[in-house]
Design a protein around this motif. Structure first.
Motif, PDB file in Angstrom:
ATOM      1  N   ARG A  42     -16.934  45.279  -2.083  1.00 10.54           N
ATOM      2  CA  ARG A  42     -16.466  46.663  -1.883  1.00 10.54           C
ATOM      3  C   ARG A  42     -15.129  46.683  -1.143  1.00 10.54           C
ATOM      4  O   ARG A  42     -14.189  47.377  -1.545  1.00 10.54           O
ATOM      5  N   ILE A  43     -15.008  45.893  -0.081  1.00 11.44           N
ATOM      6  CA  ILE A  43     -13.757  45.832   0.687  1.00 11.44           C
ATOM      7  C   ILE A  43     -12.644  45.218  -0.162  1.00 11.44           C
ATOM      8  O   ILE A  43     -11.515  45.719  -0.189  1.00 11.44           O
ATOM      9  N   GLY A  44     -12.952  44.131  -0.853  1.00 14.50           N
ATOM     10  CA  GLY A  44     -11.950  43.455  -1.679  1.00 14.50           C
ATOM     11  C   GLY A  44     -11.399  44.347  -2.776  1.00 14.50           C
ATOM     12  O   GLY A  44     -10.182  44.430  -2.981  1.00 14.50           O
ATOM     13  N   PHE A  45     -12.293  45.038  -3.506  1.00 12.16           N
ATOM     14  CA  PHE A  45     -11.825  45.925  -4.573  1.00 12.16           C
ATOM     15  C   PHE A  45     -11.039  47.101  -4.009  1.00 12.16           C
ATOM     16  O   PHE A  45     -10.045  47.530  -4.593  1.00 12.16           O
ATOM     17  N   ALA A  46     -11.462  47.635  -2.868  1.00  8.97           N
ATOM     18  CA  ALA A  46     -10.730  48.754  -2.255  1.00  8.97           C
ATOM     19  C   ALA A  46      -9.308  48.328  -1.894  1.00  8.97           C
ATOM     20  O   ALA A  46      -8.343  49.049  -2.187  1.00  8.97           O
ATOM     21  N   ARG A  47      -9.161  47.159  -1.271  1.00 10.42           N
ATOM     22  CA  ARG A  47      -7.826  46.669  -0.897  1.00 10.42           C
ATOM     23  C   ARG A  47      -6.976  46.386  -2.131  1.00 10.42           C
ATOM     24  O   ARG A  47      -5.782  46.692  -2.157  1.00 10.42           O
ATOM     25  N   LEU A  48      -7.583  45.773  -3.121  1.00  9.30           N
ATOM     26  CA  LEU A  48      -6.849  45.469  -4.350  1.00  9.30           C
ATOM     27  C   LEU A  48      -6.317  46.749  -4.991  1.00  9.30           C
ATOM     28  O   LEU A  48      -5.145  46.825  -5.376  1.00  9.30           O
ATOM     29  N   LEU A  49      -7.148  47.769  -5.082  1.00  8.34           N
ATOM     30  CA  LEU A  49      -6.717  49.023  -5.711  1.00  8.34           C
ATOM     31  C   LEU A  49      -5.743  49.800  -4.838  1.00  8.34           C
ATOM     32  O   LEU A  49      -4.918  50.555  -5.356  1.00  8.34           O
ATOM     33  N   GLU A  50      -5.807  49.636  -3.519  1.00 11.97           N
ATOM     34  CA  GLU A  50      -4.800  50.254  -2.643  1.00 11.97           C
ATOM     35  C   GLU A  50      -3.431  49.630  -2.899  1.00 11.97           C
ATOM     36  O   GLU A  50      -2.422  50.331  -2.935  1.00 11.97           O
ATOM     37  N   ARG A  51      -3.404  48.319  -3.066  1.00  8.54           N
ATOM     38  CA  ARG A  51      -2.140  47.606  -3.254  1.00  8.54           C
ATOM     39  C   ARG A  51      -1.625  47.656  -4.679  1.00  8.54           C
ATOM     40  O   ARG A  51      -0.424  47.512  -4.913  1.00  8.54           O
TER      41      ARG A  51
ATOM     42  N   ALA B 108      -4.897  47.818 -14.481  1.00  3.61           N
ATOM     43  CA  ALA B 108      -5.638  48.233 -15.677  1.00  3.61           C
ATOM     44  C   ALA B 108      -5.969  47.008 -16.523  1.00  3.61           C
ATOM     45  O   ALA B 108      -5.351  45.952 -16.392  1.00  3.61           O
ATOM     46  N   LEU B 109      -6.945  47.158 -17.385  1.00  3.47           N
ATOM     47  CA  LEU B 109      -7.270  46.099 -18.324  1.00  3.47           C
ATOM     48  C   LEU B 109      -6.118  45.901 -19.295  1.00  3.47           C
ATOM     49  O   LEU B 109      -5.554  46.867 -19.795  1.00  3.47           O
ATOM     50  N   ALA B 110      -5.786  44.658 -19.578  1.00  2.00           N
ATOM     51  CA  ALA B 110      -4.709  44.350 -20.521  1.00  2.00           C
ATOM     52  C   ALA B 110      -5.253  44.213 -21.934  1.00  2.00           C
ATOM     53  O   ALA B 110      -4.493  44.129 -22.884  1.00  2.00           O
ATOM     54  N   SER B 111      -6.565  44.203 -22.067  1.00  2.00           N
ATOM     55  CA  SER B 111      -7.205  44.030 -23.362  1.00  2.00           C
ATOM     56  C   SER B 111      -8.391  44.987 -23.440  1.00  2.00           C
ATOM     57  O   SER B 111      -8.986  45.328 -22.420  1.00  2.00           O
ATOM     58  N   SER B 112      -8.753  45.381 -24.633  1.00  2.00           N
ATOM     59  CA  SER B 112      -9.876  46.307 -24.772  1.00  2.00           C
ATOM     60  C   SER B 112     -11.224  45.589 -24.688  1.00  2.00           C
ATOM     61  O   SER B 112     -12.254  46.227 -24.535  1.00  2.00           O
ATOM     62  N   ALA B 113     -11.226  44.247 -24.782  1.00  2.00           N
ATOM     63  CA  ALA B 113     -12.481  43.500 -24.746  1.00  2.00           C
ATOM     64  C   ALA B 113     -12.367  42.316 -23.786  1.00  2.00           C
ATOM     65  O   ALA B 113     -11.526  41.446 -23.979  1.00  2.00           O
TER      66      ALA B 113
ATOM     67  N   PRO C 179      -8.151  39.693 -18.536  1.00  2.00           N
ATOM     68  CA  PRO C 179      -6.711  39.952 -18.468  1.00  2.00           C
ATOM     69  C   PRO C 179      -6.426  41.344 -17.890  1.00  2.00           C
ATOM     70  O   PRO C 179      -6.976  42.342 -18.346  1.00  2.00           O
ATOM     71  N   LEU C 180      -5.573  41.377 -16.876  1.00  2.00           N
ATOM     72  CA  LEU C 180      -5.203  42.623 -16.218  1.00  2.00           C
ATOM     73  C   LEU C 180      -3.697  42.806 -16.273  1.00  2.00           C
ATOM     74  O   LEU C 180      -2.947  41.856 -16.412  1.00  2.00           O
ATOM     75  N   ARG C 181      -3.266  44.044 -16.134  1.00  2.00           N
ATOM     76  CA  ARG C 181      -1.836  44.315 -16.037  1.00  2.00           C
ATOM     77  C   ARG C 181      -1.640  45.292 -14.879  1.00  2.00           C
ATOM     78  O   ARG C 181      -2.530  46.061 -14.532  1.00  2.00           O
ATOM     79  N   PHE C 182      -0.471  45.218 -14.272  1.00  2.00           N
ATOM     80  CA  PHE C 182      -0.163  46.145 -13.185  1.00  2.00           C
ATOM     81  C   PHE C 182       1.327  46.370 -13.149  1.00  2.00           C
ATOM     82  O   PHE C 182       2.116  45.574 -13.643  1.00  2.00           O
ATOM     83  N   GLU C 183       1.719  47.471 -12.561  1.00  2.00           N
ATOM     84  CA  GLU C 183       3.122  47.813 -12.409  1.00  2.00           C
ATOM     85  C   GLU C 183       3.435  47.849 -10.925  1.00  2.00           C
ATOM     86  O   GLU C 183       2.623  48.312 -10.118  1.00  2.00           O
ATOM     87  N   ARG C 184       4.604  47.356 -10.588  1.00  2.00           N
ATOM     88  CA  ARG C 184       5.033  47.458  -9.196  1.00  2.00           C
ATOM     89  C   ARG C 184       5.353  48.904  -8.868  1.00  2.00           C
ATOM     90  O   ARG C 184       5.850  49.647  -9.708  1.00  2.00           O
ATOM     91  N   LEU C 185       5.114  49.261  -7.641  1.00  2.00           N
ATOM     92  CA  LEU C 185       5.432  50.638  -7.208  1.00  2.00           C
ATOM     93  C   LEU C 185       6.882  50.770  -6.869  1.00  2.00           C
ATOM     94  O   LEU C 185       7.577  49.900  -6.534  1.00  2.00           O
TER      95      LEU C 185
END
Length: 85
Positions: free
Chosen positions: A44-53, A58-63, A79-85
């Protein structure tokens, strides 16, 4: 386990908020894992921090890619993708 269509609607779909979630990840009854509360808290803590940062994570693939091993079922890759803020 945890993908039983009799227990879960859309059993093959990854849903972190699935409810009710009577899965077997930490065992059951006398075989219940004593470290489950710590593992859930850490996740719970790890996912919260990851999503804060990385709020645009988002998923890079549909499967997701699943292991073909029948003894240890789990993701081979996610596979994940993210954009810098």
């Amino acid at each position: 386990a945890n993908r039983d269509p009799d227990q879960f609607p859309e059993a093959d779909r990854f849903d972190i908020a699935r409810a009710p979630n009577r899965h077997l990840a930490f065992g059951l009854g006398i075989h219940f894992c004593l470290g489950s509360a710590l593992a859930r808290t850490e996740a719970r803590i790890g996912f919260a921090r990851l999503l804060e940062r990385m709020p645009r994570l988002a998923l890079a693939s549909s499967a997701p890619e699943w292991n073909s091993n029948t003894l240890i079922r789990g993701l081979a890759g996610l596979p994940l993708r993210f954009e810098r803020l």
